[in-house]
Scaffold this motif. Structure first.
Motif, PDB file in Angstrom:
ATOM      1  N   ASP A   1      -5.026   0.272  -2.024  1.00  0.00           N
ATOM      2  CA  ASP A   1      -6.457  -0.509  -1.678  1.00  0.00           C
ATOM      3  C   ASP A   1      -5.918  -1.926  -1.652  1.00  0.00           C
ATOM      4  N   GLY A   2      -5.080  -2.302  -2.775  1.00  0.00           N
ATOM      5  CA  GLY A   2      -4.556  -3.701  -2.918  1.00  0.00           C
ATOM      6  C   GLY A   2      -3.651  -4.232  -1.627  1.00  0.00           C
ATOM      7  N   ASN A   3      -2.776  -3.420  -1.339  1.00  0.00           N
ATOM      8  CA  ASN A   3      -1.918  -3.593  -0.111  1.00  0.00           C
ATOM      9  C   ASN A   3      -2.511  -3.821   0.999  1.00  0.00           C
ATOM     10  N   MET A   4      -3.506  -2.978   1.080  1.00  0.00           N
ATOM     11  CA  MET A   4      -4.629  -3.087   2.345  1.00  0.00           C
ATOM     12  C   MET A   4      -5.592  -4.301   2.533  1.00  0.00           C
ATOM     13  N   LYS A   5      -5.767  -4.753   1.387  1.00  0.00           N
ATOM     14  CA  LYS A   5      -6.587  -5.808   1.377  1.00  0.00           C
ATOM     15  C   LYS A   5      -5.879  -7.310   1.557  1.00  0.00           C
ATOM     16  N   HIS A   6      -4.464  -7.113   1.094  1.00  0.00           N
ATOM     17  CA  HIS A   6      -3.934  -8.074   1.531  1.00  0.00           C
ATOM     18  C   HIS A   6      -2.865  -7.847   2.719  1.00  0.00           C
ATOM     19  N   GLY A   7      -3.266  -7.150   3.652  1.00  0.00           N
ATOM     20  CA  GLY A   7      -2.833  -6.772   4.922  1.00  0.00           C
ATOM     21  C   GLY A   7      -1.401  -6.092   4.938  1.00  0.00           C
ATOM     22  N   ASN A   8      -0.955  -5.726   3.713  1.00  0.00           N
ATOM     23  CA  ASN A   8       0.426  -4.868   3.771  1.00  0.00           C
ATOM     24  C   ASN A   8       0.236  -3.614   4.189  1.00  0.00           C
ATOM     25  N   LEU A   9       0.089  -3.138   5.359  1.00  0.00           N
ATOM     26  CA  LEU A   9      -0.319  -1.749   6.057  1.00  0.00           C
ATOM     27  C   LEU A   9       0.813  -1.143   5.890  1.00  0.00           C
ATOM     28  N   GLN A  10       2.022  -1.281   5.846  1.00  0.00           N
ATOM     29  CA  GLN A  10       2.991  -0.309   5.888  1.00  0.00           C
ATOM     30  C   GLN A  10       3.444  -0.177   4.451  1.00  0.00           C
ATOM     31  N   GLU A  11       3.237  -1.189   3.581  1.00  0.00           N
ATOM     32  CA  GLU A  11       3.513  -0.717   2.142  1.00  0.00           C
ATOM     33  C   GLU A  11       2.548   0.201   1.744  1.00  0.00           C
ATOM     34  N   ALA A  12       1.365   0.061   1.935  1.00  0.00           N
ATOM     35  CA  ALA A  12       0.103   1.071   1.835  1.00  0.00           C
ATOM     36  C   ALA A  12       0.567   2.406   2.326  1.00  0.00           C
ATOM     37  N   LEU A  13       0.813   2.600   3.666  1.00  0.00           N
ATOM     38  CA  LEU A  13       1.227   3.871   4.167  1.00  0.00           C
ATOM     39  C   LEU A  13       2.381   4.350   3.668  1.00  0.00           C
ATOM     40  N   ASN A  14       3.234   3.699   3.143  1.00  0.00           N
ATOM     41  CA  ASN A  14       4.513   4.326   2.458  1.00  0.00           C
ATOM     42  C   ASN A  14       3.845   4.843   0.975  1.00  0.00           C
ATOM     43  N   LEU A  15       3.166   4.126   0.498  1.00  0.00           N
ATOM     44  CA  LEU A  15       2.715   4.800  -0.647  1.00  0.00           C
ATOM     45  C   LEU A  15       1.857   5.985  -0.666  1.00  0.00           C
ATOM     46  N   ARG A  16       1.232   6.062   0.456  1.00  0.00           N
ATOM     47  CA  ARG A  16       0.583   7.312   0.949  1.00  0.00           C
ATOM     48  C   ARG A  16       1.406   8.314   1.172  1.00  0.00           C
ATOM     49  N   ASP A  17       2.739   7.943   1.670  1.00  0.00           N
ATOM     50  CA  ASP A  17       3.685   9.149   1.986  1.00  0.00           C
ATOM     51  C   ASP A  17       4.366   9.589   0.757  1.00  0.00           C
ATOM     52  N   ARG A  18       4.581   8.485   0.093  1.00  0.00           N
ATOM     53  CA  ARG A  18       5.124   8.904  -1.670  1.00  0.00           C
ATOM     54  C   ARG A  18       4.410   9.921  -2.385  1.00  0.00           C
ATOM     55  N   MET A  19       2.958   9.521  -2.185  1.00  0.00           N
ATOM     56  CA  MET A  19       2.079  10.658  -2.921  1.00  0.00           C
ATOM     57  C   MET A  19       2.231  12.169  -2.399  1.00  0.00           C
ATOM     58  N   ILE A  20       2.206  12.015  -1.057  1.00  0.00           N
ATOM     59  CA  ILE A  20       2.295  13.278  -0.425  1.00  0.00           C
ATOM     60  C   ILE A  20       3.730  14.121  -0.855  1.00  0.00           C
ATOM     61  N   GLU A  21       4.970  13.280  -0.743  1.00  0.00           N
ATOM     62  CA  GLU A  21       5.962  13.801  -1.122  1.00  0.00           C
ATOM     63  C   GLU A  21       6.164  14.415  -2.312  1.00  0.00           C
ATOM     64  N   ILE A  22       5.397  13.915  -3.313  1.00  0.00           N
ATOM     65  CA  ILE A  22       5.360  14.220  -4.769  1.00  0.00           C
ATOM     66  C   ILE A  22       4.335  15.416  -5.033  1.00  0.00           C
ATOM     67  N   GLY A  23       3.596  15.902  -3.668  1.00  0.00           N
ATOM     68  CA  GLY A  23       2.613  16.896  -3.987  1.00  0.00           C
ATOM     69  C   GLY A  23       1.333  16.272  -4.513  1.00  0.00           C
ATOM     70  N   MET A  24       1.027  15.167  -4.495  1.00  0.00           N
ATOM     71  CA  MET A  24      -0.166  14.338  -4.925  1.00  0.00           C
ATOM     72  C   MET A  24      -1.259  14.275  -3.891  1.00  0.00           C
ATOM     73  N   GLU A  25      -2.227  15.086  -3.777  1.00  0.00           N
ATOM     74  CA  GLU A  25      -3.399  15.346  -2.818  1.00  0.00           C
ATOM     75  C   GLU A  25      -4.012  13.918  -2.801  1.00  0.00           C
ATOM     76  N   LEU A  26      -4.446  13.414  -1.469  1.00  0.00           N
ATOM     77  CA  LEU A  26      -5.241  12.052  -1.416  1.00  0.00           C
ATOM     78  C   LEU A  26      -6.538  12.411  -1.935  1.00  0.00           C
ATOM     79  N   ASP A  27      -7.309  11.795  -2.408  1.00  0.00           N
ATOM     80  CA  ASP A  27      -8.687  12.004  -2.629  1.00  0.00           C
ATOM     81  C   ASP A  27      -9.531  10.993  -1.938  1.00  0.00           C
ATOM     82  N   LEU A  28     -10.977  11.121  -2.002  1.00  0.00           N
ATOM     83  CA  LEU A  28     -11.860  10.296  -1.258  1.00  0.00           C
ATOM     84  C   LEU A  28     -11.441   8.767  -1.459  1.00  0.00           C
ATOM     85  N   HIS A  29     -11.090   8.333  -2.728  1.00  0.00           N
ATOM     86  CA  HIS A  29     -11.071   7.092  -3.042  1.00  0.00           C
ATOM     87  C   HIS A  29      -9.737   6.532  -2.103  1.00  0.00           C
TER      88      HIS A  29
END
Length: 556
Positions: A449-477
């Motif tokens: 959320d912080g990266n998105m609000k600061h315009g760091n889209l790629q960093e935010a998406l990298n964090l999303r990918d990292r969550m998926i890699e370690i088996g952490m499912e994305l929730d509503l938030h």
């Protein structure tokens, strides 16, 4: 009557008329059984002073009593005195000493006494082995307990109901329910009848494991066998029903308990209070507390803490504060858990000043703040916008010997991101990783959320990918942060793809998610796409208005 008998003995001694040793032993035995330790010790001495001949039986009475009282030093002294007087300790003597030492966890001493017993050519019996098995099971030395079981069988001794019940109880307490059931089945195979202790252990274990149906079957079985339920059995059953929220049935069991003449104890009432609070029936819980007091059963800190937790969950903070006063008046020392619970509730109700006052009060009482206390404190300060103060307390943790855990870091990372201290939050997140900690979903989502609000889209998406890699499912938030960020940056199709992805994974979008896309579609002139999403919202029974007040947190 016993005191009169003791006084009568003294009068007889004065006139040099003494009862027979057998009568004296009978009185000594009776005194020890009714817990009159003062009279037992005095009478034992008076017997010696009067010259009445003591026997092995006399010494055994006192040694057994002293072992049960935990006065092992005196028991050992009498054991030595007994041998010096020319008496040979028998199996009763050794069994009392083994049991007494075992109950206090002096397991090495138990083995020494056991070896002395065998060296003295005193053959162990079933009671000996049961005492050894019991203490080694109680203090989590199960392999050694099994050694005694095998030795017992090798010596031609058959395990009895107590032997089996001890192992069953130990397995139940260790959460090894299947092993307990195997012993239960084997017990019946060798024609031994389970007793109330056996059944209670299994009922309690099944309730704690969530197998309430199995527990109820055992209750039915115990009743059919004509065995009466005791307070421990009733309490275990009540606790199981309360945990599942089956309060009507719990009340029926409680009434049956009273009708059977079984008096509830503190644990019984605590189970009911916890159940009513979980069921959001606070008034019933308070009635139970009142009933306890009327029956002169003193609530303990656990029960008071349960009620406090319930009051805090309902934001009844003044009542919670009064309850703390009641705890103090009753002479019970409060602890960090009590203050942390109330402090957290004050923070959640937006009363940061009162929360900090409670913290000071807690420290003034000499109570030591825990990691949980600091987690509630830091989270509360961050949510109140007091991030600098939160950072100050975070820094103090290491000064007082506390190491921040994942929950503390997460609370601070989340708070810093929400209060526009994004760079500091990133450093703390990296610090977590450097320390070998695994950030949780909240920490990842806050940073996305912080990266998105600061315009760091790629960093935010990298964090999303990292969550998926370690088996952490994305929730509503997490999806909300990503969809909002992509929409805000004009990547609407990617945002829409994420919406489809979250629905496909069973994560239901809320109004905020839909509205950030709908507003962006309208801003781009894509009315058909916006209407499609509005229709989807209508099918889900959501508000479809497009006014700004509908989604105040969404900016376009």
């Amino acid at each position: 009557m016993l005191e009169e008998a003791s006084e009568c003995f003294l009068k007889m001694r004065k006139f040099r008329v003494f009862p027979k040793p057998r009568s004296c032993n009978a009185l000594l035995h009776r005194l020890s059984k009714v817990g009159r330790g003062d009279l037992s010790r005095k009478f034992f001495k008076d017997m010696g002073a009067a010259g009445i001949k003591r026997s092995v039986f006399t010494y055994n009475i006192m040694i057994d009593y002293l072992c049960k009282e935990g006065d092992l030093e005196m028991a050992r002294s009498l054991f030595t005195q007994m041998k010096e007087a020319g008496f040979t300790p028998d199996i009763v003597t050794y069994n009392s000493l083994i049991d007494g030492h075992g109950k206090l966890g002096l397991l090495d001493e138990c083995i020494c006494i056991f070896e002395q017993m065998k060296d003295a050519d005193c053959d162990p019996d079933v009671i000996t082995y049961n005492a050894l098995i019991n203490c080694f099971c109680k203090f989590e030395r199960m392999p050694k307990a099994f050694e005694f079981l095998h030795e017992m069988k090798a010596n031609g001794l058959k395990p009895n109901v107590v032997t089996y019940s001890t192992f069953i109880d130990a397995f139940c307490k260790e959460g090894m329910l299947q092993e307990a059931i195997k012993f239960f089945v084997d017990m019946r195979r060798v024609a031994l009848t389970p007793n109330e202790f056996t059944y209670t252990s299994l009922i309690d274990a099944n309730c704690k494991a969530g197998n309430l149906a199995e527990a109820l079957k055992l209750v039915e079985e115990i009743l059919q066998a004509g065995i009466k339920l005791n307070v421990v059995t009733y309490t275990a059953l009540l606790d199981g029903l309360c945990e599942e929220g089956r309060m009507k049935e719990a009340e029926e069991v409680f009434r049956a308990m009273l009708n059977a003449g079984v008096a509830p104890n503190q644990e019984t009432y605590t189970a009911l209070v916890h159940g009513f609070i979980k069921a959001k029936e606070m008034e019933y819980a308070k009635d139970i507390l009142k009933e306890m007091k009327e029956k002169c059963i003193k609530p303990d800190l656990l029960l008071y803490g349960t009620i406090l937790w319930g009051l805090c969950n309902e934001s009844r903070l003044e009542e919670a504060k009064l309850l703390i006063g009641e705890i103090k008046e009753s002479g019970i020392n409060t602890n960090a858990v009590i203050y942390t619970t109330l402090m957290d509730a004050y923070f959640k109700s937006g009363q940061a000043t009162e929360a900090l006052t409670l913290l000071e009060e807690m420290l003034d009482l000499g109570l030591i703040a825990t990691e949980v206390t600091y987690c509630a404190l830091i989270d509360g300060l961050c949510k109140s916008g007091l991030v600098q103060e939160a950072m100050h307390h975070f820094g103090r943790m290491s000064e007082i010997g506390l190491q921040p855990n994942v929950a503390v870091y997460t609370a601070l990372v989340d708070g810093l991101c929400k209060n526009n201290c994004f760079e500091v939050a990133k450093k703390l997140f990296d610090e977590m990783l450097d320390k070998g900690m695994m950030p949780d979903k909240i920490a990842y989502t806050a940073l996305i959320d912080g990266n998105m609000k600061h315009g760091n889209l790629q960093e935010a998406l990298n964090l999303r990918d990292r969550m998926i890699e370690i088996g952490m499912e994305l929730d509503l938030h997490a999806y909300t942060a990503l969809i909002w960020g992509l929409s805000h940056s004009g990547q609407v199709q990617k945002a829409r793809n994420l919406l489809d992805e979250m629905i496909g994974k069973g994560v239901l979008p809320d109004e905020v998610v839909y509205m950030c896309l709908i507003k962006k579609y309208y801003a781009l002139g894509k009315v058909d796409e916006a209407l499609e999403l509005q229709n989807e919202m209508a099918k889900r029974g959501m508000i479809t208005g497009l006014s700004d007040h509908a989604v105040p947190s969404v900016q376009t």
